[in-house]
Enzyme design. Structure first.
Site, PDB file in Angstrom:
ATOM      1  CB  THR A   1      -0.898   0.026   1.260  1.00 62.66           C
ATOM      2  OG1 THR A   1      -1.520  -1.254   1.373  1.00 62.66           O
ATOM      3  CG2 THR A   1      -1.949   1.096   1.166  1.00 62.66           C
ATOM      4  CB  VAL A   2       3.510   2.530   2.301  1.00 66.36           C
ATOM      5  CG1 VAL A   2       4.398   3.762   2.364  1.00 66.36           C
ATOM      6  CG2 VAL A   2       2.604   2.467   3.534  1.00 66.36           C
TER       7      VAL A   2
ATOM      8  CB  VAL B   1       7.337   8.148  14.486  1.00 65.15           C
ATOM      9  CG1 VAL B   1       6.511   8.491  15.717  1.00 65.15           C
ATOM     10  CG2 VAL B   1       8.570   7.368  14.870  1.00 65.15           C
TER      11      VAL B   1
ATOM     12  CB  ILE C   1       2.115  13.626  12.137  1.00 67.63           C
ATOM     13  CG1 ILE C   1       0.667  13.149  12.112  1.00 67.63           C
ATOM     14  CG2 ILE C   1       2.267  14.887  12.974  1.00 67.63           C
ATOM     15  CD1 ILE C   1       0.161  12.713  13.479  1.00 67.63           C
TER      16      ILE C   1
ATOM     17  N   GLY D   1      -9.613  -2.227   6.298  1.00 62.95           N
ATOM     18  CA  GLY D   1      -8.182  -2.143   6.025  1.00 62.95           C
ATOM     19  C   GLY D   1      -7.404  -1.346   7.058  1.00 62.95           C
TER      20      GLY D   1
ATOM     21  CE  LYS E   1       3.729   3.594  14.362  1.00 67.85           C
ATOM     22  NZ  LYS E   1       2.251   3.516  14.200  1.00 67.85           N
TER      23      LYS E   1
END
Lengths: 431, 431
Positions: free
Chosen positions: B19-20, B131, B135, B186, B204
C-alpha cells in the site's frame, strides 16, 4: 556557512532586545547549544538593556553597523516594523551574514525580494518565528510535508484575539474587559489595533500562502474584519448552535485559476472542531493536503520563550549547514489576485428596538436576494428597547449576504449595527 | 548527493510495493516533483505487482541487488520486519546509497547502529514515516523545535487502536466487533497483535525517545499493556468521569537520573484534552518543552498516502542536500533504564457475581496498601450475576495499585479479571 560545521561556533548578533530578544539570549546563554555563540546585542539606548546573565564578552551596541563589522555569522532581527528592519536585513545579507527574523510584516510584504537577495548572496534568510511563534509550521510545510500538494490552510494565528475571544466565552465578560485583562497580562499591546483588526493575522496568512500554497498575494488584498463588534451575547447564541467564535485565517487554492481565496475574520466554528478547541493564547494551523489529508500543528503562537525557540531552531539549522532555500518559484511571479468571496452558512445578530414586523421586513430583503433563512433565535429576558435576535442563513455566497446586509443596515430599527459572521465547519469557507 | 542539487534527478528505488510503496510511486509519478525519478521497484514475485501508471522506464525486479547495481541514489525500504530489512538497509548504505525507511521496528532496535553507519558512509538515513505516518514529527523535533529542551512526549501513535477505541465509544460495539470492522476497512491486519498489544506504539515511542529526548532505551524495556480487556461498559463509566479511553504512549525525562519514564497503555484521558479529542485513525504527538511549552502535532498516522507523504518528503530533503544527521549523541551511549512506575489517579473496573461485602473486602486491601478510594460507581440495570462496578483511586503509584490488584484478583467474586487503567490528565503520568 559550511566552514562552521562542527568547527567554529556560529556567532550570533541580536538586533532588538525586547521580550523575544531576551528570551533568545537566555537560550543562547543556557549552554545547551554550544555551537551557537551570542556575540552582540544591538538596541537603542542599549545601556538600559544591559543584563548580567550573558557572557561578559558580548558586545552591547546602539549601532547595527557594529554587528556587520563584528564578524557575526547570523543576525537575529527582532526590532519589528517595516523600516529600518527591511534595510537592516538587506544590509546584513549583502554583508554576507545570514538573517533570522520574527518580522511578519517584512516577510509578508518583501519576503520574495529578500529571498532572492539571500539566494544570490548564498546566505540563509529564515523566519520560522514570523508565523505562529513556537509552532514549527514554516519548516513543517517547507520540509516535513513538502511532498504533498496543499490545497487549504486554516488557522488561528493571533494569540491576542484568541485570548480575548475565549475570555469573553468562558468568563462572560465584555470585549473591553477581556482586552484590558489581556493588556494587564501582557497578551495585548497598549494599542491593540494590529491584533484585533486582523492585520497581524493577515500578514501571517500571506506568509503561509507563500510557504504552503506556493502563491504570492499582496498582504492588503486579503480582506480582514475586526473582532471588536463581537458581544458577549454572541457567545450564548453560538453555543446554542454548537459553536464558539474564533478569529479565523483562511486560504485555499481556487482550482483552475490564478486566484487564491483568502480572508481573516471572526467566524463561528464548531466547538468540537480542531479550530474550536484552541483556547487562550494558543495558535493552530490546519492544512489539507491532496495526499496527506488534514494535519494540524498547535502550540503557543506568541510569548518570548516559544518565539525564541523558533528563532534559535533557525540558528541551529544555519549552523548545521541546512541547504539554502531555493528562490521560491512564486517570488518571481506577479502577485495572485485574492478572491474574498466564499460560501458558508451565516450567523447574523441584530440589536433592535422591538416592534411588530421587523423579522418580516428582514425576511423580505433576504428573500429578494435569494437567501434562505435557516432559523430565527431569540433568547428570553432582554429589554424590548435593546433586544438581540439572531438569524442563521443557509449556505450562500458572502457577497450576497453582504449586499443584503447593506440594505438591512439602512432600516431604522437598529440600536447598534448588525453583526454577521460566517459559520465555518470543516467543509465550509470554500468556494 | 550534493551533485544532484538542481542538476541530476535523484534516482529512487522502492523495495516493497504494498500500500505505502504504491502510494509513494503514485506521488513520484504525478509529475509534481521533477527532481525525483522512480527508477526501480523491487518486490517478491514482482510480475503480479506491475502497474501501468508508472514510467515504462521503471525496472521491475525480484532482487534487491538490482537496486544497488542500478545507480539508484536513494532506496525506499518498505518491506517491514527486522530481517532482511536491516541487512538491506546496511547493504544500501555500504553501497553509498541513501535510505528512506518506514520501518519502525528496525529504527527502534538498531537505528543507532544504522545511523552510525550512515554517518560513516556520508549518506542519509531518514525515517519520518516510521512514526505517526503523515505527521512530520521526526523533522519537527529534530529541526523545528530543535533548540528547545523537551521534557515529555505523549502520543496516540497507533491508528488501529484509536479506531477500535473510538468505534467502541461512539457506536457502543464490542472490542471484537470494532476489530472486525477495522479489518474490513483495512485499518487492522488479519493478525492485529502488534497493534492491539501495544508493540507498534512501543517501537514508535522508542524512536521518539531517541529523537526528542536524546535518550536511548531498549524497545522491550518499555512496558506495554493491551487494549483487548476493555469493554463497552468502560466507555460509559469513563464518560461519567468526563473521560474517553485511548492507547497512550508516554515518555519523560526523569530529572537528575539516567532513567526515562516510559509506558504504552490504555488510559482514561479527559474528553476535552488534546489526547482525548483525537478520534478514528488519527494520531497525535504532544511534546512539552522547557522553553516552548506544549506543542501538538496531529494528522493521519497510517494509510498509504499520508505515509507516502512522509517518505517522499524525506526523498526531497535528500535531493535538496539536507545536511547529514550527525551521529546522534545517544547512539554511542549504553541504553538508559526505563522507569515504568508512575503516579496517577486510577480507574478500576470489576465484573462480579454480586454478594454482600465485596466493596468492603476490596476497600480493606486498598487501605492496607495505603491507597485512598476516591469514588465507587455503579450503573443501574445490570444482572447480579455479571455486575460491573468501578472504583476510582486517588493519585498513587502504579506499582502500589499493581500489588493491590494482584491480591484482589485472587478473590473469588470475579466473573472476569478486573481491569485497571490510569487516569492521565495533563499533569498526571509523571513521577
Amino acid at each position: 556557512m559550511s566552514d562552521l560545521k562542527g568547527k567554529r561556533r556560529c556567532r550570533v548578533g541580536i538586533a532588538g532586545f525586547g521580550t523575544v530578544g531576551q528570551a533568545v539570549a537566555r537560550i543562547l546563554s543556557s549552554g545547551i547549544h554550544p555551537e551557537l555563540q551570542l556575540t552582540h546585542v544591538c538596541n537603542r539606548n542599549v545601556a538600559r538593556k544591559r543584563v548580567d546573565w550573558v557572557s561578559p564578552d558580548v558586545i552591547w551596541t546602539d549601532s547595527f553597523e557594529d554587528l556587520l563589522d563584528g564578524e557575526v555569522d547570523a543576525v537575529v532581527e527582532l526590532i519589528g516594523g517595516i523600516s529600518p528592519a527591511t534595510e537592516w536585513i538587506e544590509s546584513a545579507l549583502k554583508a554576507g551574514t545570514a538573517v533570522v527574523t520574527a518580522n511578519k510584516q517584512v516577510i509578508a510584504r518583501v519576503g520574495g525580494t529578500l529571498a532572492n537577495l539571500a539566494a544570490t548572496q548564498g546566505r540563509h534568510l529564515l523566519f520560522e518565528a514570523a508565523v505562529a511563534g513556537g509552532i514549527p509550521v514554516v519548516r513543517a510545510l517547507r520540509e516535513g510535508i513538502s511532498s504533498d500538494r496543499l490545497v487549504r490552510i486554516q488557522g488561528i494565528l493571533n494569540g491576542t484575539c484568541n485570548y480575548i475571544l475565549t475570555q469573553m466565552e468562558q468568563e462572560h465578560v465584555s470585549f473591553s474587559e477581556a482586552l484590558s485583562d489581556a493588556q494587564r497580562l501582557g497578551f495585548a499591546e497598549a494599542d491593540p489595533t494590529e491584533d484585533v483588526d486582523g492585520l497581524d493575522a493577515q500578514a501571517k496568512l500571506a506568509i503561509l500562502i507563500s510557504v504552503g500554497l506556493g502563491r504570492r498575494v499582496e498582504v492588503e488584498d486579503i480582506p480582514v474584519s475586526a473582532i471588536t463588534p463581537i458581544e458577549t451575547v454572541d457567545f450564548a447564541y453560538a453555543r446554542r448552535l454548537g459553536c464558539v467564535i474564533r478569529q479565523i485565517a483562511h486560504a485555499e487554492l481556487v482550482v483552475d485559476s490564478e486566484r487564491t481565496r483568502a480572508f481573516v475574520q471572526p467566524a463561528l466554528v464548531p466547538e468540537a472542531s480542531s479550530l474550536g478547541r484552541v483556547g487562550g493564547t494558543k495558535n493552530i494551523v490546519v492544512v489539507d493536503g491532496e495526499f496527506g489529508g488534514e494535519t494540524a500543528f498547535s502550540g503557543y503562537g506568541a510569548g518570548g520563550e516559544p518565539t525564541a525557540v523558533a528563532v534559535v531552531s533557525d540558528l541551529l539549522a544555519i549552523s548545521r549547514g541546512a541547504p539554502l532555500a531555493q528562490i521560491p518559484p512564486e517570488a518571481g511571479r506577479g502577485t495572485d489576485l485574492v478572491l474574498p468571496e466564499f460560501e458558508a452558512p451565516h450567523y447574523l445578530r441584530f440589536m433592535i428596538r422591538d416592534r411588530p414586523g421587523i423579522i418580516a421586513t428582514a425576511a423580505e430583503v433576504f428573500s429578494r436576494h435569494g437567501i434562505n433563512i435557516d432559523a430565527v433565535l431569540q433568547e428570553p429576558g432582554w429589554s424590548k428597547t435593546e433586544l438581540p435576535f439572531v438569524v442563521t442563513l443557509e449556505r450562500c455566497g458572502s457577497s450576497v449576504v453582504s449586499a443584503a446586509m447593506d440594505e438591512i443596515r439602512q432600516l431604522d430599527f437598529h440600536v447598534r449595527p448588525p453583526l454577521w459572521l460566517p459559520i465555518l465547519s470543516a467543509e465550509e469557507g470554500r468556494g
